[in-house]
Design a protein around this motif. Structure first.
Motif: not given
Length: 162
Positions: A78, A89, A92-93, A112, A114, A117
């Protein structure tokens, strides 16, 4: 443990003064590359070079008295700046991207996105729904007969319907 120690040494040599290498979780490492250019193309070029170097370094077998050990290397990353999201964040990403790279198998590194997710959240939601359906006894077992060429029943296929 010795393989992980040697992997850490290789990573630290690669990253050197570009950033920081830290062991994160079990067999995972975090690499923070500092002072990337603000220009996305230049930054991505540096990131791509680092990724190639890491994958190449990890694919060289580790030699020990006990034998040779080879590793597979999957990278999720990321990009961020000081105005970006929080550390949790970002981690996590990057973890989601690692999982996606591993799942695909052929991609050694993924940035990463979106949609990763969203897919993971859909999977988690679907899993919860299935668990709830099990608790509520919402599944029904049905048998589908199987026939041979003479129209004799030779077996059955079990079907679970929700």
């Amino acid at each position: 443990d010795e393989v992980l120690k040697q992997a850490a040494i290789r990573l630290k040599k690669l990253i050197n003064k570009m950033g920081i290498v830290a062991r994160f979780n079990g067999h995972e490492f975090i690499i923070l590359i500092e002072n990337l250019p603000l220009n996305n193309i230049k930054a991505q070029s540096i990131i791509n070079k680092v990724i190639v170097d890491i994958v190449d370094a990890m694919e060289i077998p580790f030699e020990f008295v006990e034998g040779r050990f080879s590793l597979s290397c999957f990278i999720g990353y990321e990009t961020f700046n000081s105005n970006s999201k929080g550390v949790q964040d970002i981690l996590k990403n990057a973890s989601i991207a690692v999982y996606e790279a591993f799942k695909r198998g052929k991609d050694k590194a993924l940035l990463y996105d979106e949609t990763m997710s969203k897919q993971l959240n859909n999977y988690i939601s679907y899993t919860k729904e299935i668990k709830q359906a099990l608790i509520l006894n919402e599944f029904e077992l049905h048998y589908q007969p199987q026939y041979d060429h003479l129209n004799n029943i030779i077996g059955a296929e079990a079907l679970l319907r929700w």
